[in-house]
Every structure is written in C-alpha cells, then in structure tokens.
Design an enzyme around this catalytic site. Structure first.
Site, short mmCIF file in Angstrom:
data_model
loop_
_atom_site.label_atom_id
_atom_site.label_comp_id
_atom_site.label_asym_id
_atom_site.label_seq_id
_atom_site.Cartn_x
_atom_site.Cartn_y
_atom_site.Cartn_z
N GLY A 247 0.78 -11.45 0.22
CA GLY A 247 0.44 -10.20 0.39
C GLY A 247 0.08 -9.51 -0.83
O GLY A 247 0.53 -9.83 -1.87
N ALA A 248 -0.56 -8.47 -0.60
CA ALA A 248 -0.67 -7.42 -1.91
C ALA A 248 -0.36 -6.03 -1.40
O ALA A 248 -0.56 -5.57 -0.25
CB ALA A 248 -2.32 -7.69 -2.25
N GLY A 249 0.12 -5.30 -2.50
CA GLY A 249 0.43 -3.86 -2.25
C GLY A 249 -0.39 -3.11 -3.13
O GLY A 249 -1.27 -3.69 -3.75
N GLN A 250 0.16 -1.81 -3.32
CA GLN A 250 -0.60 -0.94 -4.22
C GLN A 250 -0.66 -1.32 -5.60
O GLN A 250 -1.62 -0.99 -6.38
CB GLN A 250 -0.16 0.52 -4.11
CG GLN A 250 -0.07 1.13 -2.64
CD GLN A 250 -1.52 1.54 -2.29
OE1 GLN A 250 -2.35 1.56 -3.29
NE2 GLN A 250 -1.64 1.56 -1.25
N GLU A 253 1.07 -8.03 -6.34
CA GLU A 253 0.94 -8.98 -5.21
C GLU A 253 2.40 -9.57 -5.20
O GLU A 253 3.22 -9.47 -5.96
CB GLU A 253 -0.01 -10.35 -5.76
CG GLU A 253 -1.54 -9.73 -5.71
CD GLU A 253 -2.32 -11.08 -6.46
OE1 GLU A 253 -3.44 -10.89 -6.14
OE2 GLU A 253 -1.58 -11.98 -7.03
N ASP A 359 11.02 5.55 -2.12
CA ASP A 359 9.86 5.06 -1.13
C ASP A 359 10.08 4.38 0.11
O ASP A 359 9.85 3.32 0.45
CB ASP A 359 9.04 4.32 -2.15
CG ASP A 359 7.69 4.02 -1.76
OD1 ASP A 359 7.26 4.59 -0.64
OD2 ASP A 359 7.12 3.07 -2.13
#
Length: 506
Positions: A247-250, A253, A359
C-alpha cells in the site's frame, strides 16, 4: 501517516534469574575459567561437549526458533540448552544440550528455566481474565483446554481457566501459609504441577477434567531482528529485499520484505524530504525502546541514503481501516469491541511511558491473525516536515481525528490521543466509515467548537457511544485515561468483578 504492516506476533517473557544446573567438576579457585582435572581413570572418559564440565543453568525452549543469522542458535520447543551468558540482556548466548553442542545467541523470551513454573506449557503468567477467555475460546482449543495464570487481585495466588462447552470457567488457586496450594481446602498440593496432574485425571468439582494446555495465538516478538541488529539497529539496505507492495500512504509506501534472507518484515519507505534524518533518528531511538504486545515492534532503520526505510514486524491483514472495509465486514460486536480494547491496551502502555502518538487512527492500527490488533506509527507525526504535512493534507494534521486544542493550538497531549481514540471507536463500529461524513475540515472544526459531536451510529450500543462521548469532552482533563478505557472495553460484556469465577471452597 499511511498504514504500515507487521507480523505475528505476542508476549511471554520467560525470564528467570536462576536455573537448573549440570553436575560437573569444580572450577579451579586459582585460575579463573580453567577446569580442575578429574582423577586418573583406567579408561579415558567419554567425549562430551565442554559445556558439561561447568555448572551452567539449563533452560528449555518454549517456542520454536529458527536462526536468522550465523551467530544464532536454532532450537525447537522442548529442547534443552545451557545458558552460557546472559550479559547481552535480550539475547543470551547458549549451547545446545544435545551431543552436537552447537552454540549461538537465542532470544531470552523464548526460553524458561528448566522444570520451573514458567516452563510449563499451561502457565501463562500475567494474562488477564478476558485475554484468557479469548484464547481458550479460539477454534483450535477444545473442551477441557486450560491455562493457569497469575491472580488478577492477590499476589502469589493463581487462577485456573478452563474451557467448558461454550464458555470459560475460572477457579481461584490459593496458597496456604505452609506453601501448599488448593482449589478446595479439602485437597491440597505441594506444587501447582501436582495440582494440574490431579485434575487431569479427574474433574472432582471442576466443570471438566483438564485435557490439555491452551494453544497460544502467537509467539512473542523478539527484541530486534538479532543480537547485532538490536544493538546496531542502523542496517544496510542490501540486507532488505522488497517483495511486494502492500500500500501507499501520505508520505511513502509500505512493502513486505525479507531481511537477511530469513525473516519476513514490513518496510515503510519514506519519500525523500519527508523528514529530517537527525530528528527521525532521535525519535526512533525512543520508539525502539517501546515494547508492548499491542504495539508494532520497530526492528531497524536505513537512513544512510534516501528513501529512509523503517523496518517493523509484519502483520498479515494490513491496516485496521482496510480490514474493516473488507474481510472484517462480517465481524460481530464482541469482536469489534475486543479489537478496540486491544488498541486501548497499547495506548495505555504509551500513556504510562508519557509518550504521545499524535496520529491515532484506524489507518495506523494493524491487524494480524486471530484478529490481533497493534498500534503503529506512534511518534512519527512529530518528525514529519511541517510544510510537507500541510501541503499533503491541507492542514498540519488530519483535522477529523484531531482534538480541538491540538488542531487550533498544537497542544498535543495523551488526552488529545484520547479524543482520537473516540474517532477510532466510531471507525470500528461503522466498519471503516469516514468520520463527519459530508463535512469539510473547516466545518468540522467550527462545529466542534460549538459543541457538535457525531450522533450515535446505527447499531452502536448506548454504552459504547457513552464511551465515545467521554473521549470527546471539551475539557481534556475530563477525558478518561487509556487505562480506564482499556478496562471499560475489556469488561464491556461482563457484570460484576467476580463474573465467571467458580468458588469451590468447602
């Protein structure tokens, strides 16, 4: 932060300060480390490993361990080992007791003193009643599966938890002044092992006789990937092979990777310029010391060149958010509440350590086998470059998860994490629905200041919604602690402190 992934894990310490020893020749008093020569014999002595000439404690493997480096010693559950040195803390130097006499480092939480209570398969130590019930009710455990754990309330006493047909029964094991143990006063035993042996043969008042030890859901995580990696946790990128993207986040990856050709890991690759390497290393050095069964274990980092690699344990099902929207759609309320209680448990540990997540969200909680949940990415938000964070999210932080005092005045505390946990409860009970649907960040911030709170989601019990609302109290000091949230969720479906206990005293 984007989600990171991790593997199975858990928690048994297996630590002890003394061990069973091997009969041997006495050490020379004049020359340290040399062995007194045996008396001459007509025939030469049999060839034996050198370790048997010295009194080293014997430990037994509690779990299988496959060596990860050439310096490690592989062993199977039940194997016996001499512990040569415990100077390395989390990694001990050991020699196999078999004739091969192989040597190497072993994780100290994978072994226990031979013939001690910790070495028994059925002894789970400091396990809470609710966790005992959860483990015993897993499909791989059957009628009569059992475990013994430390008493929740009385130091020195124990509790026996037994799987009945469709529930778990608990019995108090008490200790008399003469050192004997009993479930019922008419029958006492010299040791816990004797008690188990007796009730294995007959129920004699229990719901069923003891059939076999409770099977564990996961092995504990080791302290680092190896002894060397635990001490020098900056590793070279060539040791990591990236296998497939998860997956990829802000800010980067997430990959499934393989370390040293032996160990599955998760690798978060951060986009260049995302953070100051110096600040990241300072924060990561703290993160690495935070160890709890409900926190993702930080194994190592690669910071010599960008992109930065963050290497952690690998969790099978990825982020809680994606899990809830996919395979987790069939979960029932007890499972959802249990997952929330696991998150609260991990956050309670951070609370005790005076550490702030900053977060907390379902995207930063990871799911493994048997619905095990662990908190990830704690502390990373603090070292993300502020300008990049603002450009990516349209704000300095994700408004819909952030407490008003943190969003408006950057007052991040453990109580602002509690607010975020209330949003996590909403995400979980709605199977991953986005909070404040139909509202912009600006609208959310404005409405919250006017005392608006999200309404109770459909299917959410009033009792759970009340916990959410407690998390969203305007005054941070009025919000509950994570310790309180943890026990509230653990006891969500029980009534009374003694629920589930059978009193056999007579």
């Amino acid at each position: 932060m984007g989600s990171c992934c991790s593997s199975q894990d858990g928690d048994g310490n297996g630590k002890a300060t003394a061990g069973s020893t091997v009969d041997s020749h006495e050490l020379s008093q004049s020359v340290k480390g040399k062995i007194k020569q045996p008396e001459p014999k007509p025939k030469p002595p049999p060839q034996v490993p050198p370790a048997q000439d010295v009194k080293y404690p014997i430990y037994v493997g509690k779990y299988d361990y496959d060596s990860r480096t050439d310096d490690d010693l592989s062993f199977k559950k039940g194997d016996l080992m001499y512990i040569i040195s415990t100077d390395e803390g989390d990694w001990w130097f050991a020699r196999s007791k078999d004739t091969a006499g192989k040597e190497g480092y072993i994780p100290s939480n994978y072994v226990a003193e031979y013939k001690s209570l910790d070495a028994e398969e059925w002894f789970f130590g400091q396990v809470k009643r609710v966790d005992a019930e959860k483990q015993l009710m897993m499909p791989f455990n059957n009628l009569g599966s059992f475990l013994i754990r430390d008493s929740d309330t009385t130091p020195g006493d124990f509790s026996l938890s037994v799987r009945d047909i469709d529930r778990v029964r608990h019995y108090r094991i008490k200790k008399l002044e003469n050192g004997t143990y009993f479930v019922t006063r008419r029958l006492t035993f010299q040791s816990i092992q004797e008690l188990v042996a007796y009730y294995t043969q007959q129920a004699d008042g229990l719901c069923v006789n003891l059939k076999g030890p409770c099977m564990v859901m996961e092995k504990p995580q080791t302290a680092g990937l190896s002894k060397q990696a635990n001490e020098e946790w900056e590793i070279e990128k060539k040791q990591i092979k990236l296998l497939r993207g998860l997956g990829a986040g802000q800010f980067g990856e997430v990959w499934e990777g393989l370390w040293n050709g032996t160990t599955s890991v998760a690798v978060k690759t951060l986009k260049p310029g995302t953070m100051s390497i110096e600040e990241f290393l300072e924060e990561a050095s703290i993160m690495k010391q935070l160890r709890h069964p409900k926190l993702i274990q930080l194994y190592a980092v690669c910071t010599k060149e960008e992109p930065i690699y963050i290497v952690t344990e690998l969790m099978k099902h990825g982020s809680l958010l994606e899990y809830l929207r996919g395979d987790g759609r069939s979960l029932k309320l007890p499972d959802l509440v249990d997952m929330c209680s696991q998150v609260a448990s991990g956050m309670s540990y951070l609370e005790q350590q005076n550490y702030i997540h900053r977060d907390l969200a379902a995207r930063n909680i990871l799911v493994g086998e048997h619905k095990i949940c662990k908190v990830a990415d704690f502390g990373l938000a603090r070292v993300i470059d502020e300008e990049i964070y603002e450009a990516k999210l349209g704000a300095k932080f994700p408004i819909k998860w952030t407490a008003p005092e943190a969003a408006m005045y950057s007052r991040f505390t453990i109580k602002s994490d509690v607010w975020s946990f209330g949003i996590v409860l909403y995400e979980v009970i709605t199977y991953g629905r986005f909070p404040y649907p139909g509202m912009t960040n600006a609208q959310v911030l404005e409405q919250i200041q006017q005392s608006y709170r999200m309404p109770r989601p459909m299917g959410c019990p009033e009792k759970l919604y009340a916990i959410m609302m407690d998390c969203w109290r305007e005054d941070p000091a009025s919000r509950p602690t994570f310790e309180t949230l943890s026990w509230q969720l653990e006891e969500f479906f029980t009534t009374g402190d003694d629920a589930g206990y059978k009193d056999m005293e007579r």
